[in-house]
Design an enzyme around this catalytic site. Structure first.
Site, PDB file in Angstrom:
ATOM      1  CB  CYS A  55      -0.919  -0.001   1.213  1.00  0.00           C
ATOM      2  SG  CYS A  55      -1.931   1.485   1.306  1.00  0.00           S
ATOM      3  CB  CYS A  71      -0.562   2.534   4.067  1.00  0.00           C
ATOM      4  SG  CYS A  71      -1.996   1.816   3.339  1.00  0.00           S
ATOM      5  CG  ASP A  72       3.181   1.252   4.446  1.00  0.00           C
ATOM      6  OD1 ASP A  72       2.763   1.751   5.497  1.00  0.00           O
ATOM      7  OD2 ASP A  72       2.928   0.095   4.083  1.00  0.00           O
TER       8      ASP A  72
END
Ligand code: NDP
Length: 315
Positions: free
Chosen positions: A139, A142-143
């Protein structure tokens, strides 16, 4: 673990993406007093997305997590009972159907709507698993933040990979993109955006051999599947964006599925082969997989459940 509590309801919804919440909104308005269990990722896949520009009704677009908070609020306002918990086991051999939550509580429900969605796929490399969370991620949204100003790699060539590569290109110095064929599967507009982004470097006909690093990702070894040429690319982050698999394991043996695990529904309806069990959203859709189609099928599932309950005289 032994069952410690049980509860009898009319309509259980499993999953909290657009399909689950839409089913909850419709079922609540039909006075079915639905209970919805949110699952591992409340809000589903849209909570790990940034801009949603293609959901009708939002001319300026909306952030995925914000949209899912709105879906939940609307379901709650209509009277749906939204709970945190994971469905871990089912028994659809009797009516009402049995569903266990967190291996503990048992819910008996006349109608069950499965809206458990799909999850990211992995390449299956030992090094990918070992370094997951230490530079390996599925992701970018997200990261990606952790790799600001660094070099990263991404594998995949669909719309997700294109979207994530573009997202990473705004944070990272270089995005190395590994594509296993000589063409991308992504839509034309996304392909063009990727190809026109100077700091995305494409490697065609390229397989990932190994993610390198002891405690953190330090690089990736790739192989050209036409020439056999092997290269090592130093990167700090490795993103996998190769598609999804349906979250249908606990229903295996109970409802009919295709070979990939997508639940089969009767065409034009949300009905499965089990009476009173319906499926909506990505767990039964490998073709469209859009928030708006998931929401639409959640609506169908609730209407089908309402009609089925009515036909059985259950109110
Ligand atoms: P897709 O299934 O469309 O694409 C998966 C990609 O990963 C393919 O390019 C595939 O390669 C590649 N791949 C699969 N397995 C491997 C492997 N083992 N090694 C290397 N590469 C691999 O998945 P997406 O998640 O990208 O998209 C799913 C659906 O969601 C699509 O319908 C897409 O259009 C839609 N979507 C729409 C968006 C939007 O409209 N904004 C955003 C994101 C997704 P190959 O092509 O060779 O099979």
């Amino acid at each position: 673990m032994a069952t410690t509590a049980s509860e009898k309801i009319h309509c259980l919804i499993i999953g909290s993406g657009p399909a689950g919440y839409t089913a909850a909104i419709y079922a609540a308005r039909a006075n079915l007093k639905p209970v919805l269990y949110q699952g591992i990722q409340p809000g589903g896949q849209l909570t790990i997305t940034t801009d949603v520009e293609n959901y009708p009704g939002y001319p300026e677009g909306i952030q995925g997590p914000e949209m899912m908070v709105d879906f939940e609020k609307q379901a709650v306002r209509m009277g749906a009972d939204i709970r945190y918990g994971i469905a871990t086991k089912v028994d659809f051999s009797t009516s009402p159907h049995k569903v266990w939550i967190d291996d503990d509580k048992m819910i008996e429900s006349d109608a069950v709507i499965i809206a458990t969605g799909a999850s990211a796929k992995w390449l299956g490399l030992e090094s990918e698993k070992r370094l997951n969370g230490f530079g390996v991620s599925a992701c970018a949204v997200c990261d990606g933040f952790f790799f600001r100003g660094k070099e990263v790699a991404i594998v995949g060539a669909g719309d997700t990979a294109a979207e994530e590569a573009l997202y990473l290109s705004k944070l990272c110095t270089t995005v190395h993109m590994f594509i296993r064929r000589d063409q991308m599967r992504a839509s034309k507009v996304m392909q063009e955006r990727v190809l026109n982004t100077p700091n995305i470097k494409i490697y065609w006909n390229t397989d990932t051999d190994e993610v390198l690093g002891d405690k953190q990702v330090t690089g990736v070894r790739i192989k050209n599947n036409r020439t056999g040429e092997v290269q090592t690319i130093p990167v700090n982050g490795f993103f996998v964006a190769i598609g999804h698999q349906p979250n249908s394991d606990i229903f295996k043996g109970w409802v009919n599925m295709d070979e990939a695990g997508y639940i089969k529904t009767v065409p034009g309806t949300a009905a499965t082969n089990v009476e009173g069990v319906f499926a909506a959203g990505d767990v039964q859709d490998k073709i469209y997989r859009q928030a708006v189609t998931a929401a639409g099928s959640g609506c169908m599932a609730a209407l089908d459940a309402e009609r089925w309950l009515g036909s059985k005289g259950i109110h």
